[in-house]
Scaffold this motif. Structure first.
Motif, PDB file in Angstrom:
ATOM      1  N   MET A 104      38.893  34.882  37.871  1.00 48.56           N
ATOM      2  CA  MET A 104      38.459  33.558  37.381  1.00 48.56           C
ATOM      3  C   MET A 104      38.151  33.625  35.885  1.00 48.56           C
ATOM      4  SD  MET A 104      38.465  31.118  39.706  1.00 48.56           S
ATOM      5  CE  MET A 104      37.279  29.844  39.424  1.00 48.56           C
ATOM      6  N   ILE A 105      37.649  34.782  35.424  1.00 45.28           N
ATOM      7  CA  ILE A 105      37.370  34.944  33.987  1.00 45.28           C
ATOM      8  C   ILE A 105      38.680  34.955  33.207  1.00 45.28           C
ATOM      9  CG2 ILE A 105      36.503  36.591  32.255  1.00 45.28           C
ATOM     10  CD1 ILE A 105      34.372  37.416  34.365  1.00 45.28           C
ATOM     11  N   LYS A 106      39.667  35.602  33.808  1.00 41.30           N
ATOM     12  CA  LYS A 106      40.961  35.703  33.110  1.00 41.30           C
ATOM     13  C   LYS A 106      41.734  34.389  33.161  1.00 41.30           C
ATOM     14  CE  LYS A 106      41.555  40.612  34.231  1.00 41.30           C
ATOM     15  NZ  LYS A 106      42.292  41.536  35.116  1.00 41.30           N
ATOM     16  N   SER A 107      41.490  33.591  34.196  1.00 36.68           N
ATOM     17  CA  SER A 107      42.304  32.381  34.396  1.00 36.68           C
ATOM     18  C   SER A 107      42.046  31.339  33.313  1.00 36.68           C
ATOM     19  CB  SER A 107      41.977  31.746  35.757  1.00 36.68           C
ATOM     20  OG  SER A 107      42.263  32.643  36.784  1.00 36.68           O
ATOM     21  N   GLU A 108      43.131  30.812  32.815  1.00 37.06           N
ATOM     22  CA  GLU A 108      43.056  29.685  31.872  1.00 37.06           C
ATOM     23  C   GLU A 108      43.125  28.380  32.667  1.00 37.06           C
ATOM     24  OE1 GLU A 108      42.597  29.831  28.643  1.00 37.06           O
ATOM     25  OE2 GLU A 108      42.660  32.025  28.520  1.00 37.06           O
ATOM     26  N   MET A 109      42.862  27.292  31.988  1.00 36.46           N
ATOM     27  CA  MET A 109      42.911  25.997  32.669  1.00 36.46           C
ATOM     28  C   MET A 109      44.299  25.700  33.220  1.00 36.46           C
ATOM     29  SD  MET A 109      40.572  23.505  30.340  1.00 36.46           S
ATOM     30  CE  MET A 109      41.187  22.055  31.137  1.00 36.46           C
ATOM     31  N   GLN A 146      31.242  42.603  55.385  1.00 35.42           N
ATOM     32  CA  GLN A 146      30.477  42.522  54.133  1.00 35.42           C
ATOM     33  C   GLN A 146      31.248  43.147  52.981  1.00 35.42           C
ATOM     34  OE1 GLN A 146      26.388  43.670  54.031  1.00 35.42           O
ATOM     35  NE2 GLN A 146      25.830  42.483  55.833  1.00 35.42           N
ATOM     36  N   SER A 147      31.811  44.318  53.235  1.00 38.44           N
ATOM     37  CA  SER A 147      32.535  44.990  52.136  1.00 38.44           C
ATOM     38  C   SER A 147      33.773  44.187  51.755  1.00 38.44           C
ATOM     39  CB  SER A 147      32.918  46.416  52.541  1.00 38.44           C
ATOM     40  OG  SER A 147      33.764  46.370  53.670  1.00 38.44           O
ATOM     41  N   GLU A 148      34.460  43.592  52.772  1.00 30.36           N
ATOM     42  CA  GLU A 148      35.648  42.791  52.457  1.00 30.36           C
ATOM     43  C   GLU A 148      35.263  41.568  51.621  1.00 30.36           C
ATOM     44  OE1 GLU A 148      39.393  40.497  54.600  1.00 30.36           O
ATOM     45  OE2 GLU A 148      38.068  41.733  55.834  1.00 30.36           O
ATOM     46  N   LEU A 149      34.161  40.915  52.028  1.00 29.29           N
ATOM     47  CA  LEU A 149      33.719  39.737  51.271  1.00 29.29           C
ATOM     48  C   LEU A 149      33.328  40.108  49.846  1.00 29.29           C
ATOM     49  CD1 LEU A 149      31.625  37.662  53.842  1.00 29.29           C
ATOM     50  CD2 LEU A 149      33.573  36.846  52.548  1.00 29.29           C
ATOM     51  N   GLN A 150      32.643  41.224  49.715  1.00 26.78           N
ATOM     52  CA  GLN A 150      32.233  41.666  48.368  1.00 26.78           C
ATOM     53  C   GLN A 150      33.450  41.943  47.496  1.00 26.78           C
ATOM     54  OE1 GLN A 150      29.577  44.931  49.003  1.00 26.78           O
ATOM     55  NE2 GLN A 150      27.885  43.621  49.649  1.00 26.78           N
ATOM     56  N   THR A 151      34.435  42.554  48.112  1.00 23.49           N
ATOM     57  CA  THR A 151      35.683  42.839  47.361  1.00 23.49           C
ATOM     58  C   THR A 151      36.335  41.544  46.910  1.00 23.49           C
ATOM     59  OG1 THR A 151      35.967  44.749  48.807  1.00 23.49           O
ATOM     60  CG2 THR A 151      37.873  44.093  47.487  1.00 23.49           C
ATOM     61  N   ILE A 152      36.412  40.587  47.840  1.00 24.66           N
ATOM     62  CA  ILE A 152      37.032  39.281  47.508  1.00 24.66           C
ATOM     63  C   ILE A 152      36.268  38.615  46.363  1.00 24.66           C
ATOM     64  CG2 ILE A 152      37.313  36.922  48.388  1.00 24.66           C
ATOM     65  CD1 ILE A 152      38.075  38.120  51.092  1.00 24.66           C
ATOM     66  N   LEU A 153      34.951  38.607  46.455  1.00 24.59           N
ATOM     67  CA  LEU A 153      34.138  37.909  45.443  1.00 24.59           C
ATOM     68  C   LEU A 153      34.222  38.595  44.090  1.00 24.59           C
ATOM     69  CD1 LEU A 153      31.058  37.074  47.700  1.00 24.59           C
ATOM     70  CD2 LEU A 153      32.602  35.414  46.672  1.00 24.59           C
ATOM     71  N   GLU A 154      34.266  39.940  44.093  1.00 30.96           N
ATOM     72  CA  GLU A 154      34.391  40.670  42.806  1.00 30.96           C
ATOM     73  C   GLU A 154      35.743  40.401  42.171  1.00 30.96           C
ATOM     74  OE1 GLU A 154      33.523  44.748  43.700  1.00 30.96           O
ATOM     75  OE2 GLU A 154      31.446  44.277  44.252  1.00 30.96           O
ATOM     76  N   SER A 155      36.773  40.425  43.043  1.00 31.20           N
ATOM     77  CA  SER A 155      38.129  40.163  42.536  1.00 31.20           C
ATOM     78  C   SER A 155      38.212  38.734  42.009  1.00 31.20           C
ATOM     79  CB  SER A 155      39.133  40.385  43.672  1.00 31.20           C
ATOM     80  OG  SER A 155      40.373  39.841  43.328  1.00 31.20           O
ATOM     81  N   PRO A 206      45.494  37.098  47.848  1.00 28.10           N
ATOM     82  CA  PRO A 206      45.173  38.531  47.940  1.00 28.10           C
ATOM     83  C   PRO A 206      45.829  39.392  46.857  1.00 28.10           C
ATOM     84  CG  PRO A 206      46.677  37.855  49.708  1.00 28.10           C
ATOM     85  CD  PRO A 206      46.325  36.628  48.957  1.00 28.10           C
ATOM     86  N   GLU A 207      46.934  38.894  46.327  1.00 24.47           N
ATOM     87  CA  GLU A 207      47.611  39.678  45.266  1.00 24.47           C
ATOM     88  C   GLU A 207      46.716  39.731  44.031  1.00 24.47           C
ATOM     89  OE1 GLU A 207      50.419  41.372  44.950  1.00 24.47           O
ATOM     90  OE2 GLU A 207      50.907  41.144  47.076  1.00 24.47           O
ATOM     91  N   GLN A 208      46.291  40.934  43.657  1.00 22.56           N
ATOM     92  CA  GLN A 208      45.312  41.081  42.574  1.00 22.56           C
ATOM     93  C   GLN A 208      45.869  40.691  41.206  1.00 22.56           C
ATOM     94  OE1 GLN A 208      42.009  41.987  43.079  1.00 22.56           O
ATOM     95  NE2 GLN A 208      42.586  41.716  45.224  1.00 22.56           N
ATOM     96  N   ASP A 209      47.190  40.739  41.082  1.00 22.91           N
ATOM     97  CA  ASP A 209      47.784  40.458  39.746  1.00 22.91           C
ATOM     98  C   ASP A 209      48.026  38.962  39.534  1.00 22.91           C
ATOM     99  OD1 ASP A 209      47.763  43.150  39.407  1.00 22.91           O
ATOM    100  OD2 ASP A 209      49.816  43.420  40.137  1.00 22.91           O
ATOM    101  N   LEU A 210      47.925  38.201  40.592  1.00 22.56           N
ATOM    102  CA  LEU A 210      48.227  36.762  40.470  1.00 22.56           C
ATOM    103  C   LEU A 210      46.999  35.973  40.037  1.00 22.56           C
ATOM    104  CD1 LEU A 210      50.466  36.066  43.581  1.00 22.56           C
ATOM    105  CD2 LEU A 210      51.188  36.183  41.204  1.00 22.56           C
ATOM    106  N   LEU A 211      47.237  34.988  39.176  1.00 15.54           N
ATOM    107  CA  LEU A 211      46.176  34.062  38.745  1.00 15.54           C
ATOM    108  C   LEU A 211      46.595  32.649  39.138  1.00 15.54           C
ATOM    109  CD1 LEU A 211      45.342  35.332  35.138  1.00 15.54           C
ATOM    110  CD2 LEU A 211      44.078  35.796  37.221  1.00 15.54           C
ATOM    111  N   PRO A 212      45.707  31.808  39.532  1.00 13.68           N
ATOM    112  CA  PRO A 212      44.280  32.023  39.786  1.00 13.68           C
ATOM    113  C   PRO A 212      44.076  32.713  41.149  1.00 13.68           C
ATOM    114  CG  PRO A 212      44.839  29.775  40.329  1.00 13.68           C
ATOM    115  CD  PRO A 212      46.106  30.394  39.805  1.00 13.68           C
ATOM    116  N   PRO A 213      42.854  33.126  41.446  1.00 13.79           N
ATOM    117  CA  PRO A 213      42.630  33.858  42.703  1.00 13.79           C
ATOM    118  C   PRO A 213      42.543  32.952  43.937  1.00 13.79           C
ATOM    119  CG  PRO A 213      40.588  33.686  41.464  1.00 13.79           C
ATOM    120  CD  PRO A 213      41.641  33.086  40.599  1.00 13.79           C
TER     121      PRO A 213
END
Length: 1320
Positions: free
Chosen positions: A712-717, A698-707, A631-638
């Protein structure tokens, strides 16, 4: 009358004699008649006998008068039957005393009465055998102007009687009478033939008693003739019935049609009579089975019913079912043989189908044939058990359950199912047994595939759900075994009985108890079965307010819809029931990955079928997703990957299929959003509480998926503990763990790509994000592919894509076909990424391949055949457009890597689609082709084949364009795919159509003009040519031309011979000749199959018919039978073709071994043909056809000598003289492997030699039988035990001379050993 009786009672017979003498003949006749009518005739007859001594002339004449009057009197019907019986009894006692002339007159009287049709009740006929027997004891009887012995006179009477016209009414009486008459075999044969001919003139109701009498008569002999006649009669009646039904009213008004129910009841009675006779007379049973054996193809519904009734007698049961099995499989094989060969179709009339006969028997059994029904049940299960799918190695199913039965064994198994299904519908008595046996097999056959029994159960439930409720206890008993059965069986069983669960509470409750127990089973399959069962219940028990069935994801049968109507009021109970099941299923979320995976794959189906459960399911999925979401938005990976795996000892396993969890959540969410959008447009008065609840998750799931997307785009291997240098092999636990992580992450990327594409609404920014997701995916995919390739798995193994089939279809459409201006900018982002376009096509091919292999696809709606077919249609249209509008030449020009081009992928996709449609949806192929519709002139076709041919022409043009390129630009793989597509599409053309002829003409032209040295292309084109040619005409002449080409290119085994350069087909050249040779061998094998089959048919016909006089006359006139002529011509062409091949320098190895086998088979079939002519010579007089003599001459003078030369070439291939050392060395190197294999396979050579010698042996026999010297064409065979190779001998002699010159000591001493060496 009283006076005669009183005199008779007295002691003196003289007075009686005087009194009788005083009465005139007329008065005596009147007296006899009156006493008969009063019933007092017995005393009168006794008195007449007493007063008429046989020694006196007057007495014997009076006796004769008595007989002559009493016989018509008994037949008149005026006398009571009991009185008539007494009269005949008395007359029989005195018959042997009658004089010869009296007996002769009596015999003639009987014949006259019968001829005149005056026999009405047959009473008097009981006397006739006694008269005939007494007659045989007479030494001489006057006949005409001469005399005959009693025996001969009797024969003349019987002949006269059988040759005369019989009144139909007296046939039964006569047949009964002849049982007591001593008859010779010829007389019996004549009589039986006469009676059988009378069948057609009799009333239908008179047939059973006549059959009964005939069967009793058959105890004397002629059993075969009797049974044959009875079966033939009913076969003809069936044919008449069938013609009448197909042509309406009978055109011939004289032929009175028989009511069908009457005919069937009569047939049933006759079958009972025959079975009763067989029980008492086993010789009759053996004769019956012999008749069926010799006339496999002549089965009719009556004979099948008779066979099944006889099968109830234990001693015949096994034989009958073996016979039926043999005839069914033979019928299907014959049908297949005929369908695959125009040559055979032209030669033979359409034969009747045994399967149709059996189904007709089932239909007829409804008319009270209870004695047949048990046999039908046994036959149905016997066929399903014998011909059902078999387990492969380690218990795996070898056969993929195809929707269409194609092979003879599959068709026989399907027939068994049809027999049982029809029997179940028609006969109440056998329903319980059929159901019990089906369920028993589902429970006991755990090691074998049971798809065919599941299909049968499904059909039974659909056809009669309410009837099955009577046997609900049997179904409930089967539920107890669910946790021990294979998962596929459980799924099939529950799907089959699902309509019953809605109307039977007890059955539903029993199932739930069993499933709850299974949930805690120690076996993984047991727990998976519980999940499958619960999911099925959730899909099918509607909760009030759920969507209509039209919006559901599975088709419902009419019986299910009917059941739904009754259970509407119970929707509230259904809701409680479903929520209870859901709470049970939540426990599965803590079990193994396989169980969780089943749950995730099933939830979408539940939501789309039972939308009121969506809230509970989505809450369940959300709570499960939170476990692994960071849930922490700053942590990678999600996502947390570590809890997704578990270890046992040194092995690492996946615990949570995270990508599937997210995929299930995404698909359910998208479906609900879509439904909400469509329902909101209809009505806006929804319940507020429900809305808030829905909006919450629905809104919670959408938030999770957007986050998740952003992170995931920012995450490196490295964030996923993956590194490009890390180990990905499947050998170590580290490699396995890395692989699991890589697959999970790649799956997440795929799911997010689909989710973001659907939500992007063609926004350029969103598509750019999507491309970043794909780039991450692609980078990881490349590393995993490269690294895992170093382990044991092949590097090209792509993990199963999580993209849904519907999404892939949409994606391909927008990538290639969407030309709307508003989306142009956004789509350019996707189109500009070449790897993404390639990836889309590759995934499409993967999904189509999965559909082809299993019949279903992964992901939502992948189980629904209607939707998967729609997606196929959409993809076909796109792939076709992409291939035809972007020339592969343009693509190839800028191509640097070695991977397949996009055009190649499009073609591969199209080939797989056409193949899948051919296998899974054979009836929908025209619909698929119509859906392509990307060309304005598609409307051009006029008939059914037109659409197929339109696209065939497009692919022909594409192939021609490929072949028109130079050798350097030629793309072999693409050309091969085009040929394969043409092969599949050509199956849609009717062989009789003009388009089919054009297709063959085009294929021949291409094969004649294409000269590329490409073996794979050559193989594809020649296979296409053969497959088409066989349906057009015999390929024998084509094979001859190809053999000449192969011989021309590869050269002769005798190097001094220069082969004439021929090139009928440019596709055959020095590089492709070996490939062409192997194809030619396989085609020769098929032609030999056809010839062998034809000879077999002719042999059976000759054995059963013994040839009709008409045939004999035809053959005597020199006109050869068309089948014999065709066989001789085919073999003649094949011998000429093999003569070419046997002289060809074929590479040692597969080619030579295959040729040796084909030669051996050819000689075996020639031997079979010779045996056939030996059989013909034994049964008919006539000389051998000239064509056959030419064939023998051809085999003896051309082929056999060349065979021996070829054997020498194969055995000593590298010992050829006249070859220089360099060539010889090279040749030895090439042939080392082939020769060693040949040595192991040398059975081919002895087999060939044996076949040739057998052929010559039987030719000698035929020569003796036919008085034609056929051996004059045969040459002495080469001795193979002792062979002198001239070149080797010269070399050895030269070596010996050199050594003699060099060594000058004691030549005489060393000479002896040297001689021995040379001899050696």
């Amino acid at each position: 009358m009283d006076r005669i009786i009183s005199l008779s009672d007295g002691d003196s017979s003289l007075e009686l004699q005087k009194y009788l003498s005083s009465i005139g003949e007329e008065k005596l006749i009147t007296l006899i008649t009156q006493s008969a009518l009063k019933g007092k005739i017995v005393g009168v007859i006794k008195a007449i006998f007493k007063g008429s001594p046989p020694t006196s002339t007057e007495g014997s004449e009076r006796r004769l008068l008595l007989y002559q009057h009493c016989i018509p009197l008994c037949e008149s019907g005026d006398v009571h039957s009991e009185v008539a019986a007494d009269v005949i009894g008395l007359l029989m006692l005195e018959t042997h005393i009658l004089t010869g002339p009296s007996l002769a007159k009596l015999g003639e009287l009987f014949v006259k009465e019968i001829k005149g049709g005056k026999i009405t009740n047959g009473k008097s006929l009981e006397l006739f055998p006694t008269v005939l027997t007494a007659m045989t004891a007479c030494e001489k009887l006057s006949y005409g102007k001469g005399e005959l012995s009693g025996e001969e006179f009797k024969k003349q009477l019987i002949n006269s009687l059988c040759s005369s016209r019989w009144d139909p009414q007296c046939v039964i009486y006569l047949t009964t009478m002849f049982r007591d008459v001593p008859l010779s075999s010829d007389e019996l044969h004549f009589l039986v033939e006469k009676v059988l001919r009378m069948f057609s003139k009799l009333d239908l109701q008179a047939i059973p008693p006549l059959v009964y009498q005939l069967l009793l008569l058959s105890a004397k002999g002629c059993k075969k003739q009797v049974l044959d006649g009875i079966i033939s009669y009913f076969k003809q009646q069936d044919i008449n019935q069938h013609e009448e039904q197909s042509h309406g009213e009978s055109v011939d008004l004289e032929v009175q049609s028989i009511p069908q129910d009457q005919l069937r009841h009569v047939e049933g009675t006759v079958i009972l009579h025959i079975v009763f006779a067989v029980r008492l007379d086993h010789e009759l049973g053996r004769e019956f089975l012999k008749i069926i054996k010799t006339s496999y193809g002549d089965l009719c519904p009556f004979s099948v019913a008779l066979l099944l009734s006889v099968a109830r007698i234990q001693r015949y049961e096994e034989q009958v079912f073996d016979l039926l099995k043999g005839s069914i499989i033979k019928s299907f094989k014959d049908e297949q043989m005929l369908q695959g060969s125009k040559f055979l179709q032209d030669l033979l009339p359409k034969h009747c189908s045994v399967s149709q006969m059996i189904l007709d028997t089932v239909k007829n059994s409804v008319f009270g044939w209870d004695h047949v029904t048990q046999g039908l049940v046994q036959l149905g299960f016997f066929l399903m058990d014998t011909f059902g799918p078999k387990p492969g190695p380690f218990g795996k199913t070898t056969e993929v359950s195809a929707t269409v039965a194609r092979t003879p064994t599959q068709l026989a198994c399907k027939l068994g199912g049809q027999v049982l299904l029809q029997g179940f519908k028609m006969h109440e008595a056998i329903r319980g047994e059929i159901l019990e046996q089906v369920l028993n097999r589902l429970v006991t056959k755990t090691a074998s595939p049971v798809n065919h029994f599941l299909d049968l159960l499904c059909d039974i439930v659909t056809s009669a759900p309410m009837i099955l409720l009577e046997s609900s206890s049997k179904v409930t008993e089967t539920f107890d075994h669910l946790s021990y059965l294979p998962l596929a069986t459980v799924q099939g069983l529950l799907k089959a009985v699902q309509p019953l669960l809605k109307v039977s509470m007890s059955m539903k409750d029993a199932l739930i108890v069993v499933l709850r127990k299974a949930m805690f089973s120690s076996q993984l399959d047991g727990r998976k079965s519980a999940v499958a069962g619960f999911l099925l219940l959730l899909k099918n028990f509607k909760v009030l307010g759920s969507l209509a069935t039209s919006q559901c994801s599975q088709a419902i049968s009419s019986s299910q819809i009917q059941v739904d109507v009754h259970s509407r009021y119970n929707a509230a109970a259904n809701e409680a029931f479903c929520l209870e099941i859901l709470s049970s299923l939540r426990r599965c979320l803590g079990q193994q990955a396989d169980v969780r995976l089943m749950l995730y794959e099933g939830f979408y189906g539940v939501v789309s079928r039972n939308s009121q459960l969506a809230s509970s399911i989505m809450q369940t999925l959300l709570s499960q997703l939170r476990r692994y979401y960071e849930p922490e938005q700053d942590l990678l990976p999600p996502v947390k990957l570590q809890p997704c795996i578990t270890a046992h000892g040194e092995q690492v396993h996946i615990q949570e299929p995270l990508a599937h969890l997210v995929s299930c959540t995404v698909h359910c969410l998208l479906w609900l959003k879509n439904m909400r959008r469509s329902t909101n447009t209809d009505d806006d008065d929804d319940d507020d509480d429900e809305d808030e609840d829905e909006e919450g998750y629905q809104s919670e799931l959408q938030t999770i998926l957007e986050s998740m997307t952003k992170r995931m785009i920012k995450s490196e291997m490295e964030d996923f503990e993956l590194d490009k240098s890390a180990e990905f092999s499947h050998v170590s636990s580290v490699g396995v763990k890395n692989n699991i992580f890589a697959v999970l992450v790649m799956g997440l990327y795929e799911v997010l790509i689909e989710y973001n594409f659907v939500n992007a609404n063609y926004s350029k920014i969103h598509f750019e994000e999507l491309m970043e997701l794909f780039n991450r995916y692609f980078k990881l995919w490349e590393i995993q592919k490269d690294k895992s390739g170093k382990g044991r798995l092949p590097s090209n193994k792509t993990p199963r894509s999580l993209l849904s089939m519907g999404f892939i279809s949409t994606l391909l459409t927008v990538l290639f076909r969407d030309s709307s201006q508003s989306r142009e900018e956004a789509l350019s982002v996707l189109r500009s990424n070449g790897e993404f376009v390639r990836y889309s096509l590759s995934m499409a091919v993967q999904k189509i391949q999965q559909l082809e292999e299993t019949g279903v696809a992964d992901g939502p709606d992948g189980q629904r055949s209607d939707l998967t077919f729609r997606f196929l249609c959409e993809m076909t249209s796109v792939l076709m457009w992409r291939y035809t509008n972007v020339p592969s030449a343009v693509e190839d020009a800028g191509k640097k890597d070695k991977r397949s081009s996009l055009s190649h992928l499009c073609l591969e996709g199209l080939l797989r689609i056409f193949t899948t449609c051919q296998q899974r949806y054979p009836d929908k192929m025209p619909m698929l082709l119509t859906s392509i519709g990307n060309s304005e002139d598609v409307a051009e076709p006029e008939e059914g084949d037109g659409m197929s041919y339109f696209y065939i022409r497009q692919f022909q043009r594409a192939l021609f364009a490929q072949l028109s390129r130079g050798e350097d630009d030629f793309n072999s793989k693409e050309a091969q795919l085009l040929v394969s597509i043409l092969s599949v599409l050509s199956l849609q053309l009717k062989p009789s159509s003009q388009q089919f002829v054009q297709m063959i003409t085009w294929t021949v032209k291409i094969c004649k003009e294409t000269s590329f040295e490409d073996s794979a292309l050559s193989k594809g084109l020649l296979s296409l040519l053969f497959s088409l040619h066989v349906l057009f005409k015999s390929p024998a002449s084509l094979l001859l031309e190809l053999c000449q080409d192969i011989h021309s290119h590869l050269g002769d085994i005798d190097q001094d011979v220069e082969v004439e350069k021929q090139s009928h087909f440019a596709i055959v050249n020095i590089k492709t000749a070996a490939t062409a040779a192997l194809l030619v061998f396989s085609q020769i094998d098929k032609v030999l199959d056809e010839v062998d089959w034809l000879i077999g048919r002719k042999k059976n016909q000759t054995a059963s018919d013994k040839s009709s006089p008409v045939e004999e006359a035809t053959q005597a006139a020199g006109q050869q039978d068309p089948v014999e002529k065709a066989v001789t011509l085919q073999l003649g062409t094949l011998l000429t073709a093999l003569n070419e091949l046997v002289q060809t320098t074929l590479q040692l190895g597969t080619c030579t071994i295959t040729l040796l086998r084909e030669l051996s088979r050819t000689y075996t079939i020639l031997t079979t043909l010779v045996k056939y002519y030996i059989q013909v010579c034994a049964t008919q007089s006539g000389k051998l056809p000239a064509r056959f003599e030419k064939l023998v001459k051809l085999s003896g003078s051309h082929l056999t000598p060349q065979c021996y030369s070829f054997i020498t070439y194969v055995q000593g291939g590298d010992l050829c003289g006249g070859v220089d050392d360099k060539k010889k060395k090279k040749r030895n190197e090439v042939n080392t492997v082939a020769s060693s294999k040949l040595i192991r396979e040398t059975k081919a050579i002895p087999n060939l030699i044996f076949s040739i010698e057998q052929y010559e042996k039987f030719l000698i026999t035929l020569s003796k039988k036919s008085k034609v010297n056929l051996m004059q064409y045969m040459k002495l065979s080469t001795s193979r035990d002792f062979r002198i190779n001239a070149a080797t001998l010269d070399a050895a002699l030269q070596e010996q001379d050199d050594s003699q010159e060099a060594v000058s000591q004691d030549a005489e001493e060393t000479q002896e050993p040297k001689r021995k060496k040379r001899k050696q």
